[in-house]
Design an enzyme around this catalytic site. Structure first.
Site, PDB file in Angstrom:
ATOM      1  N   GLY A  14       0.832  -1.216   0.000  1.00  0.00           N
ATOM      2  CA  GLY A  14       0.000   0.000   0.000  1.00  0.00           C
ATOM      3  C   GLY A  14       0.861   1.257   0.000  1.00  0.00           C
ATOM      4  O   GLY A  14       0.515   2.246   0.646  1.00  0.00           O
ATOM      5  N   VAL A  19      -0.413   6.769   4.128  1.00  0.00           N
ATOM      6  CA  VAL A  19       0.427   6.151   5.161  1.00  0.00           C
ATOM      7  C   VAL A  19       1.606   5.422   4.529  1.00  0.00           C
ATOM      8  O   VAL A  19       2.757   5.585   4.944  1.00  0.00           O
ATOM      9  CB  VAL A  19      -0.417   5.177   6.025  1.00  0.00           C
ATOM     10  N   LEU A 108      -1.822  -2.635  10.113  1.00  0.00           N
ATOM     11  CA  LEU A 108      -2.357  -1.366  10.615  1.00  0.00           C
ATOM     12  C   LEU A 108      -3.864  -1.425  10.723  1.00  0.00           C
ATOM     13  O   LEU A 108      -4.545  -1.804   9.776  1.00  0.00           O
ATOM     14  CB  LEU A 108      -2.002  -0.212   9.679  1.00  0.00           C
ATOM     15  N   SER A 110      -7.104   0.750  13.170  1.00  0.00           N
ATOM     16  CA  SER A 110      -7.603   2.115  13.348  1.00  0.00           C
ATOM     17  C   SER A 110      -8.316   2.194  14.692  1.00  0.00           C
ATOM     18  O   SER A 110      -8.795   1.181  15.212  1.00  0.00           O
ATOM     19  CB  SER A 110      -8.573   2.417  12.207  1.00  0.00           C
ATOM     20  N   SER A 111      -8.412   3.420  15.219  1.00  0.00           N
ATOM     21  CA  SER A 111      -9.066   3.583  16.526  1.00  0.00           C
ATOM     22  C   SER A 111     -10.564   3.238  16.457  1.00  0.00           C
ATOM     23  O   SER A 111     -11.204   3.068  17.487  1.00  0.00           O
ATOM     24  CB  SER A 111      -8.877   5.009  17.046  1.00  0.00           C
ATOM     25  N   CYS A 112     -11.123   3.093  15.253  1.00  0.00           N
ATOM     26  CA  CYS A 112     -12.556   2.768  15.145  1.00  0.00           C
ATOM     27  C   CYS A 112     -12.844   1.309  15.478  1.00  0.00           C
ATOM     28  O   CYS A 112     -13.999   0.904  15.505  1.00  0.00           O
ATOM     29  CB  CYS A 112     -13.127   3.148  13.794  1.00  0.00           C
ATOM     30  N   TYR A 139     -15.741  -1.573   8.416  1.00  0.00           N
ATOM     31  CA  TYR A 139     -14.282  -1.395   8.439  1.00  0.00           C
ATOM     32  C   TYR A 139     -13.726  -1.917   9.762  1.00  0.00           C
ATOM     33  O   TYR A 139     -12.703  -2.598   9.798  1.00  0.00           O
ATOM     34  CB  TYR A 139     -13.975   0.101   8.271  1.00  0.00           C
ATOM     35  N   LYS A 143     -10.916  -4.848  10.507  1.00  0.00           N
ATOM     36  CA  LYS A 143      -9.637  -4.561  11.177  1.00  0.00           C
ATOM     37  C   LYS A 143      -9.495  -5.364  12.475  1.00  0.00           C
ATOM     38  O   LYS A 143      -8.394  -5.769  12.844  1.00  0.00           O
ATOM     39  CB  LYS A 143      -9.506  -3.057  11.436  1.00  0.00           C
ATOM     40  N   HIS A 182     -12.055  11.882   4.825  1.00  0.00           N
ATOM     41  CA  HIS A 182     -12.166  12.147   6.253  1.00  0.00           C
ATOM     42  C   HIS A 182     -12.341  13.659   6.454  1.00  0.00           C
ATOM     43  O   HIS A 182     -12.216  14.443   5.531  1.00  0.00           O
ATOM     44  CB  HIS A 182     -10.925  11.647   6.996  1.00  0.00           C
ATOM     45  N   ARG A 212     -12.267  14.426  18.332  1.00  0.00           N
ATOM     46  CA  ARG A 212     -11.370  13.535  17.607  1.00  0.00           C
ATOM     47  C   ARG A 212      -9.915  13.889  17.932  1.00  0.00           C
ATOM     48  O   ARG A 212      -9.570  15.060  18.126  1.00  0.00           O
ATOM     49  CB  ARG A 212     -11.561  13.653  16.087  1.00  0.00           C
ATOM     50  N   ASP A 272     -22.861  12.205  13.308  1.00  0.00           N
ATOM     51  CA  ASP A 272     -21.730  12.609  14.163  1.00  0.00           C
ATOM     52  C   ASP A 272     -20.702  11.499  14.299  1.00  0.00           C
ATOM     53  O   ASP A 272     -19.534  11.743  14.559  1.00  0.00           O
ATOM     54  CB  ASP A 272     -22.241  12.936  15.579  1.00  0.00           C
TER      55      ASP A 272
HETATM   56  P1  GDP Z   1     -14.700   9.222  11.889  1.00  0.00           P
HETATM   57  O1  GDP Z   1     -13.711   9.481  12.965  1.00  0.00           O
HETATM   58  O2  GDP Z   1     -14.715   7.793  11.436  1.00  0.00           O
HETATM   59  O3  GDP Z   1     -16.075   9.703  12.271  1.00  0.00           O
HETATM   60  O4  GDP Z   1     -14.155  10.010  10.619  1.00  0.00           O
HETATM   61  P2  GDP Z   1     -14.472  11.347   9.787  1.00  0.00           P
HETATM   62  O5  GDP Z   1     -13.166  12.038   9.614  1.00  0.00           O
HETATM   63  O6  GDP Z   1     -15.198  10.968   8.544  1.00  0.00           O
HETATM   64  O7  GDP Z   1     -15.462  12.242  10.662  1.00  0.00           O
HETATM   65  C1  GDP Z   1     -15.067  12.823  11.881  1.00  0.00           C
HETATM   66  C2  GDP Z   1     -16.131  13.778  12.367  1.00  0.00           C
HETATM   67  O8  GDP Z   1     -16.113  14.955  11.542  1.00  0.00           O
HETATM   68  C3  GDP Z   1     -17.571  13.252  12.336  1.00  0.00           C
HETATM   69  O9  GDP Z   1     -18.229  13.682  13.510  1.00  0.00           O
HETATM   70  C4  GDP Z   1     -18.175  13.955  11.116  1.00  0.00           C
HETATM   71  O10 GDP Z   1     -19.575  14.125  11.214  1.00  0.00           O
HETATM   72  C5  GDP Z   1     -17.448  15.307  11.184  1.00  0.00           C
HETATM   73  N1  GDP Z   1     -17.448  16.045   9.917  1.00  0.00           N
HETATM   74  C6  GDP Z   1     -17.806  17.343   9.761  1.00  0.00           C
HETATM   75  N2  GDP Z   1     -17.739  17.724   8.485  1.00  0.00           N
HETATM   76  C7  GDP Z   1     -17.294  16.644   7.791  1.00  0.00           C
HETATM   77  C8  GDP Z   1     -17.008  16.412   6.420  1.00  0.00           C
HETATM   78  O11 GDP Z   1     -17.157  17.252   5.556  1.00  0.00           O
HETATM   79  N3  GDP Z   1     -16.543  15.173   6.082  1.00  0.00           N
HETATM   80  C9  GDP Z   1     -16.362  14.192   7.032  1.00  0.00           C
HETATM   81  N4  GDP Z   1     -15.877  12.989   6.632  1.00  0.00           N
HETATM   82  N5  GDP Z   1     -16.647  14.383   8.325  1.00  0.00           N
HETATM   83  C10 GDP Z   1     -17.101  15.575   8.713  1.00  0.00           C
END
Ligand code: GDP
Length: 318
Positions: A14, A19, A108, A110-112, A139, A143, A182, A212, A272
């Site tokens: 990858g 990464v 690798l 992820s925290s999810c 996902y 993982k 993301h 986050r 969220d």
């Molecule tokens: P997650 O950690 O798996 O939820 O990864 P994300 O990076 O996709 O989202 C992180 C947080 O950012 C979540 O609460 C989303 O709702 C918020 N968020 C706000 N605006 C955006 C956007 O435009 N794109 C994404 N992906 N997330 C967003």
């Protein structure tokens, strides 16, 4: 016991992703031979192709940075792809590494992978202690299976297979797409566009309240190489920055970096995800590794990369 990388052949699976690219760059300082293969050469979801490639190239160690990844919307929209691709990639490489007696492998995750309401900060021992967040459970299950594959091959065959659990990542080379990225690349794109077109307001998904933790890919690459050398245990190892912020705070920080002065609105009809996802990275810090890149510096670096990538045509506005 230290695993020396000197003179070893290390396959970064990858290497074209954010990464993998960062890890490949950092391995230059390690006097080792870095092996890579292109998507056109082999499909990592095909067991025969993976095993043939490993046999022909005889890596000593493997870093599995290959994965199908994306933000909250991509996870929700492509459940089969996220589950199938990731299960196949890690299973094929781990089983191939076992058959070829590869001396070290790092998967690798992820925290999810941790439960939606895991106690904060989240320890490695919280895996499988409660229900997952639904938006990214496909996902996460893939993982978790990867972590358990490393544990199973370690237990049954004594292989030195480990897994690392990075927190939310960002940096140059990230996937930039307003629908499937993301949060950091998505907001950098949207804020940049809003500034250029003089928009009065901008909408951020969700309530802005989730917290986050973010880590720059160069910090991650440094941590992964450190982990490959100095960590050898069946438990996954958390890799985080130790600091988390709300999505609203992140949005204001990005607005400041990009120079957007309009209003920031929050669209609560968008998901969220997990309310809070801060890793406990104490076990990593006890091995002597600490992050170096602040969120502001990392965001600036990523924004500068993005602006250049736009000019070079590497990314497009979408
Ligand atoms: P997650 O950690 O798996 O939820 O990864 P994300 O990076 O996709 O989202 C992180 C947080 O950012 C979540 O609460 C989303 O709702 C918020 N968020 C706000 N605006 C955006 C956007 O435009 N794109 C994404 N992906 N997330 C967003």
């Amino acid at each position: 016991m230290t695993y020396s990388l000197k003179g070893k052949k290390i396959w970064v699976a990858g290497h074209t992703g954010m990464v993998g690219k960062a890890v490949t760059k950092h391995l230059i300082n390690e006097s080792c031979d870095v092996l890579t293969c292109n998507r056109a050469e082999i499909d990592l979801r095909r067991q025969h192709e993976v095993e043939c490639w490993i046999n022909e190239n005889s890596p000593d160690a493997i870093i599995i940075a290959a994965a199908t990844v994306g933000g909250i919307n991509a996870n929700k929209s492509y459940p089969a792809k996220f589950l199938y691709d990731n299960l196949m990639i890690e299973t094929n490489i781990i089983h191939g590494a076992h058959k070829a007696d590869v001396t070290k492998l790092m998967m690798l995750g992820s925290s999810c992978i941790y439960p939606k309401y895991a106690p904060q900060p989240i320890s490695e021992y919280d895996m499988l202690s409660g229900p997952l967040e639904t938006t990214n459970r496909w996902y996460a299950i893939a993982k978790i299976s990867g972590v358990m594959l490393c544990q199973a091959y370690r237990e049954e065959y004594g292989h030195n297979f480990i897994s690392a659990m990075p927190t939310n990542l960002y940096g140059p080379g990230d996937l930039f797409n307003t629908d499937t990225s993301h949060v950091i690349p998505a907001l950098l794109m949207r804020f940049n566009e809003a500034k250029k077109t003089d928009q009065k307001s901008i909408t951020v998904w969700g309530s802005g309240k989730p917290r986050r933790e973010f880590l720059h890919c160069d910090d991650l690459a440094d941590a992964l190489i450190h982990t490959l050398k100095y960590y050898s245990d069946s438990e996954p190892l958390n890799i985080g920055s130790g600091l988390d912020i709300t999505i609203a705070e992140l949005a204001y920080l990005i607005a400041d970096i990009v120079g957007f002065e309009g209003e920031i609105l929050f669209d609560s009809s968008m998901p969220d995800g997990t309310p809070k996802k801060l890793l406990n990275s104490q076990r990593l810090s006890q091995t002597g590794w600490h992050p170096k890149i602040s969120l502001r510096d990392g965001l600036l670096d990523t924004f500068l990369w993005y602006q250049k990538a736009l000019i070079d045509g590497i990314v497009r506005i979408k």
